[in-house]
Motif scaffolding. Structure first.
Motif, PDB file in Angstrom:
ATOM      1  N   GLY A  93       0.876  -1.246   0.006  1.00  0.00           N
ATOM      2  CA  GLY A  93      -0.083   0.022   0.051  1.00  0.00           C
ATOM      3  C   GLY A  93       0.842   1.435  -0.082  1.00  0.00           C
ATOM      4  N   TRP A  94       1.768   1.031   0.645  1.00  0.00           N
ATOM      5  CA  TRP A  94       2.775   2.569   0.901  1.00  0.00           C
ATOM      6  C   TRP A  94       3.436   2.515  -0.712  1.00  0.00           C
ATOM      7  CZ3 TRP A  94       5.711   5.108   5.095  1.00  0.00           C
ATOM      8  CH2 TRP A  94       6.707   5.825   4.732  1.00  0.00           C
TER       9      TRP A  94
ATOM     10  N   LEU B  32       2.175   1.574  -3.400  1.00  0.00           N
ATOM     11  CA  LEU B  32       1.175   2.064  -4.347  1.00  0.00           C
ATOM     12  C   LEU B  32       0.880   3.707  -4.261  1.00  0.00           C
ATOM     13  CD1 LEU B  32      -1.218  -0.904  -4.054  1.00  0.00           C
ATOM     14  CD2 LEU B  32      -0.158  -0.375  -6.019  1.00  0.00           C
ATOM     15  N   HIS B  33       0.730   3.954  -3.160  1.00  0.00           N
ATOM     16  CA  HIS B  33       0.529   5.517  -2.590  1.00  0.00           C
ATOM     17  C   HIS B  33       1.682   6.359  -3.236  1.00  0.00           C
ATOM     18  CE1 HIS B  33      -0.898   8.564   0.290  1.00  0.00           C
ATOM     19  NE2 HIS B  33       0.098   9.322  -0.116  1.00  0.00           N
ATOM     20  N   VAL B  34       2.877   6.202  -3.164  1.00  0.00           N
ATOM     21  CA  VAL B  34       3.884   6.861  -3.760  1.00  0.00           C
ATOM     22  C   VAL B  34       3.790   6.805  -5.210  1.00  0.00           C
ATOM     23  CG1 VAL B  34       6.622   7.215  -3.828  1.00  0.00           C
ATOM     24  CG2 VAL B  34       5.364   6.857  -1.712  1.00  0.00           C
ATOM     25  N   ASP B  35       3.755   5.717  -5.794  1.00  0.00           N
ATOM     26  CA  ASP B  35       3.671   5.529  -7.167  1.00  0.00           C
ATOM     27  C   ASP B  35       2.598   6.373  -7.854  1.00  0.00           C
ATOM     28  OD1 ASP B  35       4.236   4.097  -9.627  1.00  0.00           O
ATOM     29  OD2 ASP B  35       2.436   3.611  -9.641  1.00  0.00           O
ATOM     30  N   PHE B  36       1.593   6.366  -7.150  1.00  0.00           N
ATOM     31  CA  PHE B  36       0.345   7.315  -7.790  1.00  0.00           C
ATOM     32  C   PHE B  36       0.517   8.606  -7.762  1.00  0.00           C
ATOM     33  CE2 PHE B  36      -3.467   9.911  -7.170  1.00  0.00           C
ATOM     34  CZ  PHE B  36      -4.262   9.438  -8.199  1.00  0.00           C
ATOM     35  N   GLY B  37       1.458   9.207  -6.591  1.00  0.00           N
ATOM     36  CA  GLY B  37       1.581  10.498  -6.573  1.00  0.00           C
ATOM     37  C   GLY B  37       2.745  10.949  -7.486  1.00  0.00           C
ATOM     38  N   LEU B  38       3.746  10.103  -7.733  1.00  0.00           N
ATOM     39  CA  LEU B  38       4.634  10.434  -8.711  1.00  0.00           C
ATOM     40  C   LEU B  38       4.301  10.304 -10.229  1.00  0.00           C
ATOM     41  CD1 LEU B  38       7.689   8.607  -7.441  1.00  0.00           C
ATOM     42  CD2 LEU B  38       7.075  10.993  -6.968  1.00  0.00           C
ATOM     43  N   ARG B  39       3.059   9.548 -10.466  1.00  0.00           N
ATOM     44  CA  ARG B  39       2.489   9.293 -11.680  1.00  0.00           C
ATOM     45  C   ARG B  39       1.588  10.515 -12.005  1.00  0.00           C
ATOM     46  NH1 ARG B  39      -0.608   5.472 -12.666  1.00  0.00           N
ATOM     47  NH2 ARG B  39      -0.761   4.611 -10.615  1.00  0.00           N
ATOM     48  N   HIS B  40       0.956  11.100 -10.960  1.00  0.00           N
ATOM     49  CA  HIS B  40      -0.212  12.228 -11.070  1.00  0.00           C
ATOM     50  C   HIS B  40       0.410  13.141 -10.321  1.00  0.00           C
ATOM     51  CE1 HIS B  40      -2.532   9.177 -13.386  1.00  0.00           C
ATOM     52  NE2 HIS B  40      -2.493   8.385 -12.363  1.00  0.00           N
ATOM     53  N   PRO B  41       1.335  14.180 -10.290  1.00  0.00           N
ATOM     54  CA  PRO B  41       1.968  14.812  -9.165  1.00  0.00           C
ATOM     55  C   PRO B  41       0.670  16.111  -9.052  1.00  0.00           C
ATOM     56  CG  PRO B  41       3.138  15.129 -11.187  1.00  0.00           C
ATOM     57  CD  PRO B  41       2.188  13.667 -11.205  1.00  0.00           C
ATOM     58  N   ALA B  42       0.345  16.657 -10.058  1.00  0.00           N
ATOM     59  CA  ALA B  42      -0.649  17.753  -9.804  1.00  0.00           C
ATOM     60  C   ALA B  42      -1.849  17.195  -9.098  1.00  0.00           C
ATOM     61  CB  ALA B  42      -1.044  18.342 -11.319  1.00  0.00           C
TER      62      ALA B  42
ATOM     63  N   ILE C  62       1.950   6.430   9.444  1.00  0.00           N
ATOM     64  CA  ILE C  62       1.821   5.685   8.163  1.00  0.00           C
ATOM     65  C   ILE C  62       1.414   7.056   7.331  1.00  0.00           C
ATOM     66  CG2 ILE C  62       1.209   4.191   6.467  1.00  0.00           C
ATOM     67  CD1 ILE C  62       1.347   2.182   8.595  1.00  0.00           C
ATOM     68  N   HIS C  63       0.392   7.703   7.546  1.00  0.00           N
ATOM     69  CA  HIS C  63      -0.237   8.596   6.661  1.00  0.00           C
ATOM     70  C   HIS C  63       0.841   9.805   6.529  1.00  0.00           C
ATOM     71  CE1 HIS C  63      -3.002  11.455   4.832  1.00  0.00           C
ATOM     72  NE2 HIS C  63      -2.901  12.246   5.858  1.00  0.00           N
TER      73      HIS C  63
ATOM     74  N   THR D 124      14.855   6.399  -1.051  1.00  0.00           N
ATOM     75  CA  THR D 124      14.696   7.288   0.117  1.00  0.00           C
ATOM     76  C   THR D 124      13.218   6.720   0.587  1.00  0.00           C
ATOM     77  OG1 THR D 124      15.694   9.140  -0.775  1.00  0.00           O
ATOM     78  CG2 THR D 124      14.016   9.539   0.807  1.00  0.00           C
ATOM     79  N   SER D 125      12.334   6.572  -0.480  1.00  0.00           N
ATOM     80  CA  SER D 125      11.066   6.050   0.059  1.00  0.00           C
ATOM     81  C   SER D 125      10.915   4.770   0.658  1.00  0.00           C
ATOM     82  CB  SER D 125       9.824   6.253  -1.105  1.00  0.00           C
ATOM     83  OG  SER D 125       8.630   5.675  -0.961  1.00  0.00           O
ATOM     84  N   ALA D 126      11.832   3.846  -0.075  1.00  0.00           N
ATOM     85  CA  ALA D 126      11.829   2.411   0.518  1.00  0.00           C
ATOM     86  C   ALA D 126      12.540   2.316   1.981  1.00  0.00           C
ATOM     87  CB  ALA D 126      12.661   1.688  -0.556  1.00  0.00           C
ATOM     88  N   ARG D 127      13.634   3.188   2.152  1.00  0.00           N
ATOM     89  CA  ARG D 127      14.173   3.178   3.440  1.00  0.00           C
ATOM     90  C   ARG D 127      13.471   3.767   4.527  1.00  0.00           C
ATOM     91  NH1 ARG D 127      20.147   5.345   1.636  1.00  0.00           N
ATOM     92  NH2 ARG D 127      20.815   3.362   0.658  1.00  0.00           N
ATOM     93  N   LEU D 128      12.495   4.804   4.078  1.00  0.00           N
ATOM     94  CA  LEU D 128      11.436   5.366   5.132  1.00  0.00           C
ATOM     95  C   LEU D 128      10.391   4.413   5.485  1.00  0.00           C
ATOM     96  CD1 LEU D 128      10.844   7.832   6.805  1.00  0.00           C
ATOM     97  CD2 LEU D 128       9.523   8.790   4.916  1.00  0.00           C
ATOM     98  N   ARG D 129       9.902   3.780   4.224  1.00  0.00           N
ATOM     99  CA  ARG D 129       8.928   2.847   4.518  1.00  0.00           C
ATOM    100  C   ARG D 129       9.276   1.716   5.464  1.00  0.00           C
ATOM    101  NH1 ARG D 129       8.937  -0.581  -0.553  1.00  0.00           N
ATOM    102  NH2 ARG D 129      10.732  -1.581   0.756  1.00  0.00           N
ATOM    103  N   ASP D 130      10.619   1.288   5.200  1.00  0.00           N
ATOM    104  CA  ASP D 130      11.011   0.103   6.091  1.00  0.00           C
ATOM    105  C   ASP D 130      11.067   0.301   7.556  1.00  0.00           C
ATOM    106  OD1 ASP D 130      10.853  -1.219   3.585  1.00  0.00           O
ATOM    107  OD2 ASP D 130      13.094  -1.558   3.442  1.00  0.00           O
ATOM    108  N   THR D 131      11.589   1.726   7.614  1.00  0.00           N
ATOM    109  CA  THR D 131      11.772   2.349   9.021  1.00  0.00           C
ATOM    110  C   THR D 131      10.416   2.329   9.686  1.00  0.00           C
ATOM    111  OG1 THR D 131      13.752   3.441   8.455  1.00  0.00           O
ATOM    112  CG2 THR D 131      12.727   4.056  10.429  1.00  0.00           C
ATOM    113  N   VAL D 132       9.694   2.824   9.063  1.00  0.00           N
ATOM    114  CA  VAL D 132       8.296   3.014   9.610  1.00  0.00           C
ATOM    115  C   VAL D 132       7.529   1.891   9.900  1.00  0.00           C
ATOM    116  CG1 VAL D 132       6.037   4.164   8.972  1.00  0.00           C
ATOM    117  CG2 VAL D 132       8.050   5.531   8.723  1.00  0.00           C
ATOM    118  N   MET D 133       7.573   1.051   9.074  1.00  0.00           N
ATOM    119  CA  MET D 133       6.585  -0.217   9.185  1.00  0.00           C
ATOM    120  C   MET D 133       7.498  -1.153  10.278  1.00  0.00           C
ATOM    121  SD  MET D 133       4.343  -0.142   7.025  1.00  0.00           S
ATOM    122  CE  MET D 133       3.744   0.723   5.679  1.00  0.00           C
TER     123      MET D 133
END
Length: 235
Positions: free
Chosen positions: A88-89, A91-101, A150-151, A173-182
């Motif tokens: 889910g993390w 997917l969230h980041v991927d959506f934001g990078l594909r649809h930044p606006a 997480i949000h 960067t996202s992957a490392r933060l994800r692993d730390t938070v999870m």
């Protein structure tokens, strides 16, 4: 609203969405949207009142796209609650990078009390995933606390990456933060020993939430007292 008006409104939103994706929120003027949709400005105002109303509808439109993609993708992942949280993390980041606006409109302009229903659905989806993890004995902290952490982390990571030049983005960067938070909110495996009271208490609290939704006959005072005890054991 009849079907014809609903279809016309959706067509205008699709036109506005295209302008937003191509030029950001600055490109979504009422004049530009009306011209691109082939309608008059007064007709647009009757649909959305003003530009703020149009942007609010576009944010809801974006959340609808996000939810549809996320639900479809999660349906294809292994039936493991913690794996789903990691997925889910991403997917969230991927959506934001594909649809930044869209993402900036959805999450970068949020105001208390002005969240569209689809945003509440997105929030509820995360709560359900965390509830499943809690029921499986895989949470270290209460569902509400894990949801906030997480949000905040996913939106912060996504907005930070959006602000960087695409050629300079480092997705690790996202992957490392994800692993730390999870790692801070979940456990590697279900609690199996009686000494791990926190995980067991959180699992029971999540199970109680599910049971209450199915009509377990507990009075409000009984429920509040039981949940208070479980929260104390989880701390």
């Amino acid at each position: 609203m009849n079907e014809g008006r609903r279809a016309a409104r959706r067509q205008v939103l699709q036109v506005a969405a295209k302008l937003l994706e191509e030029g950001g929120s600055e490109a979504v003027s009422t004049r530009a949207v009306a011209a691109a949709a082939g309608i008059t400005a007064p007709a647009l105002y009757r649909m959305f009142d003003d530009k703020d109303g149009l942007l609010a509808e576009l944010a809801a439109y974006g959340f609808g796209m996000y939810l549809a993609e996320k639900r479809e993708a999660l349906a294809l992942t292994p039936d493991d609650p913690v794996t789903d949280l990691y997925r889910g993390w991403d997917l969230h980041v991927d959506f934001g990078l594909r649809h930044p606006a869209f993402y900036v409109l959805m999450y970068g302009t949020a105001r208390p009390g002005h969240r569209p229903p689809a945003a509440d659905e997105a929030h509820a989806l995360l709560v359900r995933l965390l509830g499943r993890a809690a029921e499986a004995g895989r949470l270290r902290v209460p569902v509400e606390q894990a949801t906030r952490v997480i949000h905040a982390a996913t939106t912060g990571a996504t907005l930070a990456l959006i602000g960087e030049e695409p050629s300079q983005r480092d997705l690790t960067t996202s992957a490392r933060l994800r692993d730390t938070v999870m790692a801070s909110v979940t456990t590697d495996s279900p609690a199996s020993s009686g000494s791990d009271l926190a995980s067991h208490a959180l699992a029971l609290d999540a199970a109680l939430e599910t049971a209450l939704s199915t009509g377990v006959p507990l009075r409000d005072t009984e429920t509040a007292l039981l949940r208070e005890w479980l929260q104390q054991l989880a701390d």
